[in-house]
Design a protein around this motif. Structure first.
Motif, short mmCIF file in Angstrom:
data_model
loop_
_atom_site.label_atom_id
_atom_site.label_comp_id
_atom_site.label_asym_id
_atom_site.label_seq_id
_atom_site.Cartn_x
_atom_site.Cartn_y
_atom_site.Cartn_z
N PRO A 179 0.81 -1.23 0.00
CA PRO A 179 0.00 0.00 0.00
C PRO A 179 0.83 1.27 0.00
O PRO A 179 0.48 2.24 -0.68
CB PRO A 179 -0.83 -0.14 1.28
CG PRO A 179 -0.96 -1.61 1.49
CD PRO A 179 0.35 -2.18 1.04
N GLN A 180 1.93 1.30 0.74
CA GLN A 180 2.75 2.51 0.78
C GLN A 180 3.41 2.79 -0.56
O GLN A 180 3.44 3.93 -1.03
CB GLN A 180 3.82 2.39 1.87
CG GLN A 180 3.28 2.57 3.28
CD GLN A 180 4.39 2.42 4.31
OE1 GLN A 180 4.81 1.31 4.60
NE2 GLN A 180 4.85 3.53 4.86
N GLU A 184 2.73 6.02 -3.28
CA GLU A 184 3.78 6.85 -3.91
C GLU A 184 3.68 6.79 -5.43
O GLU A 184 3.82 7.80 -6.12
CB GLU A 184 5.16 6.36 -3.47
CG GLU A 184 5.44 6.54 -1.99
CD GLU A 184 6.68 5.79 -1.53
OE1 GLU A 184 7.30 6.25 -0.57
OE2 GLU A 184 7.02 4.76 -2.14
N TYR A 185 3.43 5.61 -5.94
CA TYR A 185 3.38 5.39 -7.38
C TYR A 185 2.27 6.19 -8.05
O TYR A 185 2.40 6.62 -9.19
CB TYR A 185 3.19 3.89 -7.63
CG TYR A 185 3.12 3.47 -9.08
CD1 TYR A 185 4.27 3.17 -9.80
CD2 TYR A 185 1.90 3.33 -9.73
CE1 TYR A 185 4.21 2.76 -11.13
CE2 TYR A 185 1.82 2.92 -11.05
CZ TYR A 185 2.98 2.64 -11.76
OH TYR A 185 2.91 2.24 -13.07
N THR A 186 1.19 6.40 -7.36
CA THR A 186 0.02 7.06 -7.95
C THR A 186 -0.09 8.53 -7.60
O THR A 186 -1.05 9.19 -8.01
CB THR A 186 -1.27 6.35 -7.50
OG1 THR A 186 -1.32 6.30 -6.07
CG2 THR A 186 -1.35 4.94 -8.07
N ASP A 187 0.86 9.08 -6.87
CA ASP A 187 0.81 10.49 -6.47
C ASP A 187 1.67 11.33 -7.42
O ASP A 187 2.89 11.21 -7.43
CB ASP A 187 1.34 10.64 -5.03
CG ASP A 187 1.30 12.07 -4.54
OD1 ASP A 187 0.89 12.97 -5.32
OD2 ASP A 187 1.67 12.31 -3.38
N SER A 199 9.76 -0.28 -5.23
CA SER A 199 9.57 -1.37 -4.26
C SER A 199 10.16 -0.92 -2.94
O SER A 199 10.74 0.16 -2.83
CB SER A 199 10.24 -2.67 -4.73
OG SER A 199 11.65 -2.52 -4.78
N CYS A 200 10.03 -1.75 -1.95
CA CYS A 200 10.58 -1.47 -0.63
C CYS A 200 10.87 -2.81 0.06
O CYS A 200 10.56 -3.87 -0.49
CB CYS A 200 9.61 -0.61 0.19
SG CYS A 200 8.16 -1.51 0.78
N PRO A 201 11.42 -2.81 1.28
CA PRO A 201 11.70 -4.09 1.94
C PRO A 201 10.48 -4.97 2.15
O PRO A 201 10.62 -6.19 2.29
CB PRO A 201 12.31 -3.66 3.28
CG PRO A 201 12.90 -2.31 3.01
CD PRO A 201 11.98 -1.67 2.03
#
Length: 786
Positions: A179-180, A184-187, A199-201
């Motif tokens: 979700p996080q 970010e991807y859509t803002d 991506s993230c951890p």
């Protein structure tokens, strides 16, 4: 996923009632999708009292701006001048349209996709400063995350499997966003807006360590979220002198401590690479400057987003500021060193001290990219693997510069397009699409489409089955990238090149014509097109090997050319025999004896140092006229000269192309020379033979002889080129070919021509070696088809 339309307020009141309100539509073409163009345009537009909108599709960004004409022009200029790091503009078109009524602010509209249309693929680049700040911040959720990236940086060309450039068409499709990350991807205001590798951890790829003698088929679950433990173990192995196979952005590196001679020697033994220099990855710029000398241009290259390997002089160990000692085994016999900074977050974590970073592949084979293939092929080279599970769709080797001259144009640069020269692009509507297959070594391929030339990343040697499979994949990727089927195929004239037969099969499969162009004419077209030369010119093709139109091996040629790239060979190095064919390239003492015999100069002292039986065979071939072929190659002449001067154990021990010539240039750097009257190549070689005979045991005298030989050849080339230039009434002289990487030769030639009022053109965008050949082939083929 597409964002909702987003509005950015104008920075001030709109034009008053007395202002002249105009509206302009601007089309920006190039690398404009997935690189942050729309947020960039909106931020710039917000600085001006303008309204309008921007949107993009697979081909272009459309911008409409309304307001005062001067403000519009200033805004457009700033948009183009301050592009995001991965954006690339190849074409700007502006038109005037009717103003819109009641428009407020500037809006970002959703992107659209057109069936069959194609955007340009951005290259892979190093992490940006913003990502690095997050990477080093313990409070950030991506702290020490090995795959941190944003719209402005990270992997691109290596992970794109299809177009349009959306996440489902990349190798990141198997990692659903958390979700996080999705927020970010859509803002549109976020730095990771439409960053496809985001991506993230919590949701991204995993990294793990694996022993070469106990391979696993999948990453251990304990590795996720704990990169520090994995990296600490990997660093410990390197510190112990072990060899790691590390999966990076475009493929695998083999890594070993660059300060431990036994580790480097072990890597050489396992990879069967006894002499060819290795590149070294250093943790930071300060370490690089401690090890080697850089000028400001070389430093700018080193730290650029492309992060190429930059070859520069090593600092002598006796300099007081040198604390790190790079093992002599890294670049045996040479005083220059190729250095590169970490260009992925994984490398940034791993490299805390200088390490050898050489391509993860068997000699002559393409780069390994797949984990399973690495286990099978690289397991015999390494002690452990540092794996990750983000797949690599296209292998991409490191780019390389010798000082500021390109040696290999690859990661960080390819496949950004080059323009076709104006003499061709002026007829854009008539231009055919051409695919060029390149040469045999250091190979690239090239596709032309819509007035642009797309030169591939480094493919390498083309002889192996795996290399030809990579050629086919690269061809398919370039054609898919531009939605283009070539109307003609072009290849080298050499009948024995693997690329010649491969191109013949490709032309038959596509039912299109096949053109063949001479190797050094393609080199000449490459340098002229790179500089957009549209007048008669003189080109010095100083190279190693190329099949000539007279069935001899060319390589020391001077061409007169016209604006349509027609070429006439006006001079060449006098022919001498290549005794034994490929054996002479591996044992260049044969070349020295052959040249001396061909030019009536007697027997050089080197004959006393070689095996008597082999010498007798060479003598019988030279004097019986039974040698393989004659050559005019300047590269082979440098090989012969270096052998005379003791390089490569007097030409008896050579393990990589140009080894003796490179050692000869380095020897020459320690010597002195003068300008004097030497008129022929034969005379220059005779003087070298005499000096080498007298100085067989005197290193200083040999250095002077090597330096003088470089100066003599530069004088001879300069005199011949200037004469041709005067004859065809031009002041344009250029140099290309592998010998154009000889910095001493080029500097002397530049100085000599300068005294005559002539400027020497050198390669800046493409390698002078065969890495730039495909571009020249494409240019020549296009000119001939037109």
């Amino acid at each position: 996923m597409e964002p909702l339309p987003h509005t950015v307020p104008a920075s001030g009141p709109g034009p008053g009632p007395d202002s002249a309100v105009v509206r302009r539509r601007v089309l920006l073409r190039g690398v404009v999708q997935g690189v942050g163009m729309r947020p960039h345009i909106a931020k710039v537009a917000a600085k001006y009292p303008l309204s309008g909108w921007c949107s993009n599709n697979d081909v272009e960004v459309t911008v409409e701006l309304q307001g005062n004409a001067a403000a519009i022009q200033d805004c457009i200029a700033e948009i183009v001048r301050t592009l995001p790091p991965l954006a690339f503009i190849s074409d700007v078109q502006e038109t005037s349209i009717a103003p819109a009524a009641d428009e407020l602010g500037f809006r970002i509209l959703a992107s659209t996709h057109s069936q069959g249309a194609r955007t340009l693929i951005p290259p892979d680049v190093a992490p940006c400063e913003d990502c690095m700040r997050e990477f080093h911040s313990p409070s950030d959720r991506r702290y020490h995350y090995p795959f941190i990236t944003c719209t402005n940086c990270g992997p691109r060309a290596s992970i794109i499997s299809d177009l349009p450039y959306d996440r489902p068409n990349t190798t990141m499709r198997v990692f659903p966003m958390c979700p996080q990350c999705e927020a970010e991807y859509t803002d549109p205001n976020d730095r990771r807006f439409h960053a496809q590798p985001i991506s993230c951890p919590d949701c991204g790829p995993t990294m793990w360590l694996e022993r070469a003698d106990a391979p696993n088929s999948a990453a251990p679950s304990t590795a996720r979220g704990n990169p520090q433990e994995v990296i600490a173990k990997a660093q410990k192995l390197l510190a112990e002198g072990k060899i790691l196979a590390v999966r990076g952005i475009g493929g695998f590196h083999l890594m070993a401590s660059a300060t431990r001679p036994e580790a480097v020697a072990r890597l050489r033994q396992r990879k069967a690479r006894p002499h060819k220099p290795f590149a070294v990855m250093v943790p930071d710029e300060a370490t690089a400057q401690e090890i080697a000398r850089f000028d400001q241009h070389e430093l700018a290259l080193l730290r650029s987003p492309a992060r190429p390997i930059v070859i520069v002089p090593q600092r002598p160990i006796e300099e007081s500021e040198v604390k790190l000692r790079i093992a002599e085994e890294v670049a045996p016999g040479l005083e220059q060193l190729g250095l590169v900074l970490p260009y992925s977050p994984l490398h940034t974590l791993l490299v805390d001290t200088p390490v050898v970073a050489t391509s993860g592949n068997p000699s002559g084979e393409p780069l390994i990219t797949d984990n399973a293939q690495a286990r099978e092929v690289l397991g015999r080279f390494c002690d452990a693997f540092l794996f990750h599970d983000r797949e690599i769709h296209v292998p991409i080797e490191d780019s390389v510069y010798l000082s500021t001259t390109p040696v290999r144009r690859s990661r960080g640069m390819a496949p950004l397009p080059l323009k076709l020269p104006a003499t061709l692009s002026a007829r854009r509507a008539e231009l055919p699409s051409v695919f060029a297959a390149g040469g045999e070594l250091k190979n690239t391929v090239c596709l032309t489409a819509h007035g642009q030339a797309h030169v591939s990343a480094h493919v390498g040697d083309a002889a192996s089955v795996r290399a030809q499979q990579l050629l086919s994949r690269t061809f398919e990727q370039l054609c898919a990238m531009r939605a283009q089927v070539p109307e003609a195929i072009v290849c080298d004239l050499h009948p024995g090149y693997a690329t010649t037969s491969w191109a013949q099969r490709l032309a038959e499969d596509l039912d299109v014509p096949l053109l063949q162009v001479q190797h050094h004419e393609a080199h000449a077209a490459s340098i002229l097109a790179e500089h957009n030369v549209s007048q008669p010119a003189v080109v010095i093709a100083a190279d190693g090997t190329g099949y000539g139109t007279d069935a001899t091996i060319w390589g020391g040629e001077i061409f007169a050319t016209d604006a349509q790239f027609n070429m006439v060979r006006r001079w060449h190095v006098p022919h001498f025999p290549i005794v034994g064919g490929d054996a002479a390239v591996r044992h260049p003492w044969r070349l020295a004896i052959g040249a001396a015999a061909a030019w009536g100069l007697g027997r050089p002292h080197i004959a006393e140092l070689v095996d008597a039986t082999e010498l007798a065979l060479v003598d019988s071939q030279v004097h019986g006229g039974r040698f393989s072929v004659a050559t005019s190659s300047l590269g082979r002449l440098f090989d012969a000269a270096g052998a005379l001067l003791g390089c490569g154990d007097f030409g008896r021990t050579v393990s990589y192309e140009a080894q003796v010539a490179m050692e000869c240039e380095q020897l020459a750097r320690k010597g002195s020379c003068r300008w004097d009257a030497v008129n022929t190549v034969e005379e220059a070689f005779a003087q070298l033979m005499a000096a080498s005979d007298q100085a067989a045991r005197d290193v200083g005298a040999r250095a002077d002889a090597a330096r003088q030989f470089h100066r003599h050849l530069a004088q001879i080339l300069g005199v011949k080129a200037a004469a041709v230039a005067a004859d065809i009434a031009t002041d344009v002289v250029a140099i290309t070919g592998g010998c154009a990487l000889n910095q001493l030769l080029v500097a002397d030639l530049e100085e000599f021509l300068g005294r005559l009022g002539l400027t020497l053109l050198r390669h800046c965008l493409l390698p002078p070696n065969d890495g730039g050949l495909s571009y020249g082939q494409a240019v020549l083929a296009t000119a001939r088809l037109l």
